[in-house]
Design a protein around this motif. Sequence first.
Motif, PDB file in Angstrom:
ATOM      1  N   GLY A  83       0.791  -1.219   0.000  1.00 13.06           N
ATOM      2  CA  GLY A  83       0.000   0.000   0.000  1.00 13.06           C
ATOM      3  C   GLY A  83       0.819   1.263   0.000  1.00 13.06           C
ATOM      4  N   LEU A  84       2.153   1.129   0.001  1.00 13.28           N
ATOM      5  CA  LEU A  84       3.014   2.306  -0.048  1.00 13.28           C
ATOM      6  C   LEU A  84       2.979   2.946  -1.431  1.00 13.28           C
ATOM      7  CD1 LEU A  84       4.997   3.893   1.748  1.00 13.28           C
ATOM      8  CD2 LEU A  84       6.829   2.415   0.892  1.00 13.28           C
ATOM      9  N   GLY A  85       2.763   2.133  -2.450  1.00 13.96           N
ATOM     10  CA  GLY A  85       2.658   2.619  -3.820  1.00 13.96           C
ATOM     11  C   GLY A  85       1.337   2.200  -4.431  1.00 13.96           C
ATOM     12  N   PRO A  86       1.163   2.431  -5.731  1.00  9.15           N
ATOM     13  CA  PRO A  86      -0.120   2.150  -6.385  1.00  9.15           C
ATOM     14  C   PRO A  86      -0.408   0.659  -6.503  1.00  9.15           C
ATOM     15  CG  PRO A  86       1.524   2.824  -7.997  1.00  9.15           C
ATOM     16  CD  PRO A  86       2.146   3.032  -6.648  1.00  9.15           C
ATOM     17  N   GLY A  87      -1.700   0.330  -6.425  1.00 11.38           N
ATOM     18  CA  GLY A  87      -2.147  -1.038  -6.625  1.00 11.38           C
ATOM     19  C   GLY A  87      -3.062  -1.136  -7.827  1.00 11.38           C
ATOM     20  N   ARG A 138      -6.292  -0.756  -8.324  1.00 11.56           N
ATOM     21  CA  ARG A 138      -7.206   0.387  -8.490  1.00 11.56           C
ATOM     22  C   ARG A 138      -6.878   1.519  -7.513  1.00 11.56           C
ATOM     23  NH1 ARG A 138     -12.447  -0.767 -10.978  1.00 11.56           N
ATOM     24  NH2 ARG A 138     -12.706  -2.974 -11.435  1.00 11.56           N
ATOM     25  N   THR A 139      -5.675   1.546  -7.006  1.00  8.31           N
ATOM     26  CA  THR A 139      -5.348   2.486  -5.947  1.00  8.31           C
ATOM     27  C   THR A 139      -4.110   3.292  -6.309  1.00  8.31           C
ATOM     28  OG1 THR A 139      -4.148   0.697  -4.824  1.00  8.31           O
ATOM     29  CG2 THR A 139      -6.418   1.120  -4.132  1.00  8.31           C
ATOM     30  N   PRO A 140      -4.239   4.266  -7.200  1.00  5.31           N
ATOM     31  CA  PRO A 140      -3.066   5.020  -7.642  1.00  5.31           C
ATOM     32  C   PRO A 140      -2.373   5.794  -6.534  1.00  5.31           C
ATOM     33  CG  PRO A 140      -5.097   6.050  -8.416  1.00  5.31           C
ATOM     34  CD  PRO A 140      -5.465   4.709  -7.874  1.00  5.31           C
ATOM     35  N   MET A 141      -3.079   6.089  -5.427  1.00  9.33           N
ATOM     36  CA  MET A 141      -2.481   6.814  -4.312  1.00  9.33           C
ATOM     37  C   MET A 141      -1.946   5.882  -3.227  1.00  9.33           C
ATOM     38  SD  MET A 141      -5.169   9.986  -3.845  1.00  9.33           S
ATOM     39  CE  MET A 141      -6.541   8.873  -3.494  1.00  9.33           C
ATOM     40  N   GLY A 142      -2.056   4.571  -3.437  1.00 11.79           N
ATOM     41  CA  GLY A 142      -1.691   3.646  -2.375  1.00 11.79           C
ATOM     42  C   GLY A 142      -2.800   3.548  -1.342  1.00 11.79           C
ATOM     43  N   THR A 143      -2.583   2.749  -0.301  1.00 11.15           N
ATOM     44  CA  THR A 143      -3.625   2.544   0.713  1.00 11.15           C
ATOM     45  C   THR A 143      -3.121   2.720   2.135  1.00 11.15           C
ATOM     46  OG1 THR A 143      -3.189   0.154   0.700  1.00 11.15           O
ATOM     47  CG2 THR A 143      -4.965   0.958  -0.732  1.00 11.15           C
ATOM     48  N   ILE A 144      -1.844   3.013   2.332  1.00 14.96           N
ATOM     49  CA  ILE A 144      -1.322   3.153   3.685  1.00 14.96           C
ATOM     50  C   ILE A 144      -1.789   4.473   4.288  1.00 14.96           C
ATOM     51  CG2 ILE A 144       0.849   4.206   2.930  1.00 14.96           C
ATOM     52  CD1 ILE A 144       2.237   2.656   5.194  1.00 14.96           C
ATOM     53  N   SER A 157     -12.092   2.532 -18.854  1.00 14.17           N
ATOM     54  CA  SER A 157     -11.253   3.665 -18.454  1.00 14.17           C
ATOM     55  C   SER A 157      -9.903   3.243 -17.890  1.00 14.17           C
ATOM     56  CB  SER A 157     -11.993   4.506 -17.397  1.00 14.17           C
ATOM     57  OG  SER A 157     -12.276   3.726 -16.249  1.00 14.17           O
ATOM     58  N   GLN A 158      -9.659   1.949 -17.772  1.00  9.10           N
ATOM     59  CA  GLN A 158      -8.412   1.448 -17.202  1.00  9.10           C
ATOM     60  C   GLN A 158      -7.760   0.487 -18.193  1.00  9.10           C
ATOM     61  OE1 GLN A 158      -6.875   1.949 -14.210  1.00  9.10           O
ATOM     62  NE2 GLN A 158      -8.381   3.145 -13.078  1.00  9.10           N
ATOM     63  N   LYS A 159      -6.836   1.018 -18.961  1.00  7.64           N
ATOM     64  CA  LYS A 159      -6.103   0.194 -19.924  1.00  7.64           C
ATOM     65  C   LYS A 159      -4.626   0.525 -19.816  1.00  7.64           C
ATOM     66  CE  LYS A 159      -9.946  -0.269 -23.199  1.00  7.64           C
ATOM     67  NZ  LYS A 159     -10.421  -0.025 -24.581  1.00  7.64           N
TER      68      LYS A 159
END
Length: 400
Positions: A120-124, A126-132, A340-342
Amino acid sequence: MVPQFSLAERDRRWKAVRQLMREEHLDVIVVPNNTGHSTDFQANARWLTHVGGGGDADIAAVFPLEGDVTAIGNHPAVTFGPDVQSWTQDLRNARRDMSQGAVERLKELGVERGRIGITGLGPGTRTPMGTILLGFYQRILEAFPNAELVDATALLDRVRYVKSDEEVEVLTKSEEIIEKAIEAKIAHAVPGAVDWEVWAAVMYALLKNGSELPVHTQWVSGKSVQTPITRPTLRRLERGDLLIAEIESSYIGYRAQAYQPVFVGVADPVHVELMKLQREIWSTVCDRLRPGVTVGELVALTDRLAAERAPKSGPAAGATAILNMHGRGAGDDGPLVTPSQKRPEQLAVPLEANMVFIFKPFVRTRDGAEQCTWGDTVVVTPAGGRRLGRRPHDLAISSG
């Protein structure tokens, strides 16, 4: 007792993760707590420890290259003891300060100058801002100024792509629960019914048949609707209305998904024609869900089929199609492709046997006014995609 994964499944996962840790020279992986997005962001912690479940089950984990795996929560020994899971014995009560519990365990492991991976420190997916959470990261940063902190998001994403046979069995059970909910949706979607009450019947069917909460269920009803929203309304259904929804269940935290359009009383003739094309494209592309085929090749195939097979006349003349599929499992699984995600790195992923997806390409009329989607959870096999569901591939029409 509640349903659990086997110890053999635990050993398989831990061995695979530790092999990747050796390759990337990681001494330990820290998984911060985050119950966001219907607990999708808790997937890594639960996948590694079997500890978690429920919308308020904030769990962090510390996974060392060697030694005991630790789960950190609010009274986890009480909530997640042997009647719930038998994988992780080191259950630590952090009284909701999960970062402090993680710091204490990391100090026990002596990694002050080590290489610490953090999910979660970086993008996943669907999580470009990370999750931490910021506070969690600051606590680790302050406690280990001489350690090397690296993003371990991609490592856990990658190792979770391919499911074991046991995971596929659990996802099959999750799909069975969803189809019970779809039956309830069809039965209750009659003229005059309150939209919210139909949704409630679906949720009841999910829970009655074994789903946990929370689950992701997008929903919308009305005329010519296309995109499910976050919740139902208090409107009353009318004859000819269309109900569309992304319905998931969560069985031991594993989320299959289905997409079933339901018409109230009578189907729109345009959608009848669109469904014929959608079913043909779905079946042809699904047959190509085989090891070695890339996600990008499936996108190109979908585009080509629509151009070749769309009717030349009638309501579906000139219809277009777009591939929409993404991984299914313990949370926000990849790989992912949507309208929208490619992202290039996702399109380049080659399929492997036992990858599992929600597979829901959709077709649109030439003017974009009408859209038809149908989807099921499928597993990649050498012979092509295999459906986990059993319901007919068609529009559903309620009585009335």
